[in-house]
Write an enzyme that holds these catalytic residues in place. Sequence first.
Site, PDB file in Angstrom:
ATOM      1  N   ARG A 120       0.857  -1.179   0.000  1.00 23.21           N
ATOM      2  CA  ARG A 120       0.000   0.000   0.000  1.00 23.21           C
ATOM      3  C   ARG A 120       0.899   1.238   0.000  1.00 23.21           C
ATOM      4  O   ARG A 120       1.925   1.264   0.691  1.00 23.21           O
ATOM      5  CB  ARG A 120      -0.929   0.034   1.228  1.00 23.21           C
ATOM      6  CG  ARG A 120      -2.136  -0.885   1.127  1.00 23.21           C
ATOM      7  CD  ARG A 120      -3.133  -0.466   0.049  1.00 23.21           C
ATOM      8  NE  ARG A 120      -4.282  -1.363  -0.054  1.00 23.21           N
ATOM      9  CZ  ARG A 120      -4.373  -2.384  -0.899  1.00 23.21           C
ATOM     10  NH1 ARG A 120      -3.403  -2.656  -1.725  1.00 23.21           N
ATOM     11  NH2 ARG A 120      -5.476  -3.127  -0.934  1.00 23.21           N
ATOM     12  N   ASP A 174       4.339  -0.232  -6.970  1.00 19.78           N
ATOM     13  CA  ASP A 174       3.093  -0.509  -7.695  1.00 19.78           C
ATOM     14  C   ASP A 174       1.950   0.261  -7.042  1.00 19.78           C
ATOM     15  O   ASP A 174       0.822   0.214  -7.524  1.00 19.78           O
ATOM     16  CB  ASP A 174       2.810  -2.023  -7.637  1.00 19.78           C
ATOM     17  CG  ASP A 174       1.579  -2.415  -8.440  1.00 19.78           C
ATOM     18  OD1 ASP A 174       1.513  -2.055  -9.630  1.00 19.78           O
ATOM     19  OD2 ASP A 174       0.667  -3.055  -7.870  1.00 19.78           O
ATOM     20  N   GLU A 200      -2.511   7.689  -4.769  1.00 15.12           N
ATOM     21  CA  GLU A 200      -2.852   7.069  -6.059  1.00 15.12           C
ATOM     22  C   GLU A 200      -4.314   7.253  -6.466  1.00 15.12           C
ATOM     23  O   GLU A 200      -4.642   7.148  -7.657  1.00 15.12           O
ATOM     24  CB  GLU A 200      -2.494   5.582  -6.067  1.00 15.12           C
ATOM     25  CG  GLU A 200      -3.363   4.711  -5.170  1.00 15.12           C
ATOM     26  CD  GLU A 200      -2.970   3.228  -5.228  1.00 15.12           C
ATOM     27  OE1 GLU A 200      -1.773   2.921  -5.121  1.00 15.12           O
ATOM     28  OE2 GLU A 200      -3.872   2.385  -5.378  1.00 15.12           O
ATOM     29  N   HIS A 245      -0.699   0.020  -9.757  1.00 14.08           N
ATOM     30  CA  HIS A 245      -1.484  -0.950  -8.977  1.00 14.08           C
ATOM     31  C   HIS A 245      -1.977  -2.107  -9.857  1.00 14.08           C
ATOM     32  O   HIS A 245      -3.172  -2.407  -9.906  1.00 14.08           O
ATOM     33  CB  HIS A 245      -2.670  -0.247  -8.294  1.00 14.08           C
ATOM     34  CG  HIS A 245      -3.039  -0.906  -6.991  1.00 14.08           C
ATOM     35  ND1 HIS A 245      -3.313  -0.204  -5.834  1.00 14.08           N
ATOM     36  CD2 HIS A 245      -3.170  -2.207  -6.644  1.00 14.08           C
ATOM     37  CE1 HIS A 245      -3.602  -1.047  -4.861  1.00 14.08           C
ATOM     38  NE2 HIS A 245      -3.518  -2.275  -5.329  1.00 14.08           N
TER      39      HIS A 245
END
Length: 331
Positions: A234, A258, A263, A295
Amino acid sequence: MKIAFFSTKPYDRRFFDLANAVAGHEITYFETRLTRQTLKLAEGHECACVFVNDQVDASVLIALAAQGTRLIALRCAGFNNVDINSARELGVTVVRVPAYSPYAVAEHTVGLMLALNRRIYWAHSRVREGNFSLDGLLGFDMRARTAGIVGTGKIGECVIRILHGFGCRIIAYDKHRNPACEALGVEYVGLDDLFAQSDIISLHCPLFKETHHLVNMESIAKMRRGVMIINTSRGALIDTRAAIEGLKSGKIGYLGIDVYEEEEALFFEDKTFEILTDDVFARLTTFPNVVITGHQAYFTQEAVARIAQTTLENITAYESGAELVNAVKAD
Ligand code: NAD
């Protein structure tokens, strides 16, 4: 059950329609994220089906409950975007998909490590432009390097299994030891020792208050110069501003992420023709030793099919009063 499905993408529809042919729920797909502004769409739906960046805080939950929503079905593992205590107080049940394919996330994690180590992203662009020089592409053997894994649950264990195959020395930190990892020779150490000894640090713990900004100025100072940091967990596990300082000073040699702490405003959308207003993210994209994916670590055929199946099974179980094996419990 009537399901208001938020943050829908074409691939969600494809996999959920397929799984719903068996489950038989009434799904209304909305492309928009669930927010204070969009929650009205869920009116008359007993279930709201949400993903990682939908906003399910106390104020959204109060309004949803007043509109008749009784169930929040997360189609992901992490639940940091849901105020679980408020849900409990309101009598709203929360279910999730705790495991769908830890392999998907683990394989992407190691993909980031290899891409960074061997500069595969650079090499690819160079070769396409007819530049076959190797300058700047020098990597290192993964074998015998020390990998520090923070969080040895389902995904952390899969990463460890892959790195074990590479011949890495693996150390780990977790609140609970995983015997399967110990059997592979993983040595559990304190977090400070992990920071101090690792050539590669990979984060696989959930985002909680205690893990928020686990990678910060202070922890970066304890790390080896040139360390590789990977985060597929996260975004807010890393203080991005501190990471940028670490990259500028050379303390961080490689960063692969990622997930990103802000985000919600960026990921999962095509922003090709929009002006990027997030200056911190913009700065990150300027480093030659940073690789960012949006993600997508979970995004394999097997994982998405399993997510659809388990999410609908959770909803069916709630509707029929069966035991909710995937309920998220409040503290
Ligand atoms: P898991 O519950 O199996 O494992 C998490 C591990 O973290 C557990 O062993 C737990 O003891 C440990 N942990 C908890 N608090 C800790 C702390 N303070 N310090 C160190 N370790 C701690 O979860 P998982 O399936 O392995 O998933 C890990 C995380 O990966 C999820 O929380 C989620 O945020 C993230 N995730 C990302 C994607 C993606 O697409 N990028 C997909 C799925 C999951």
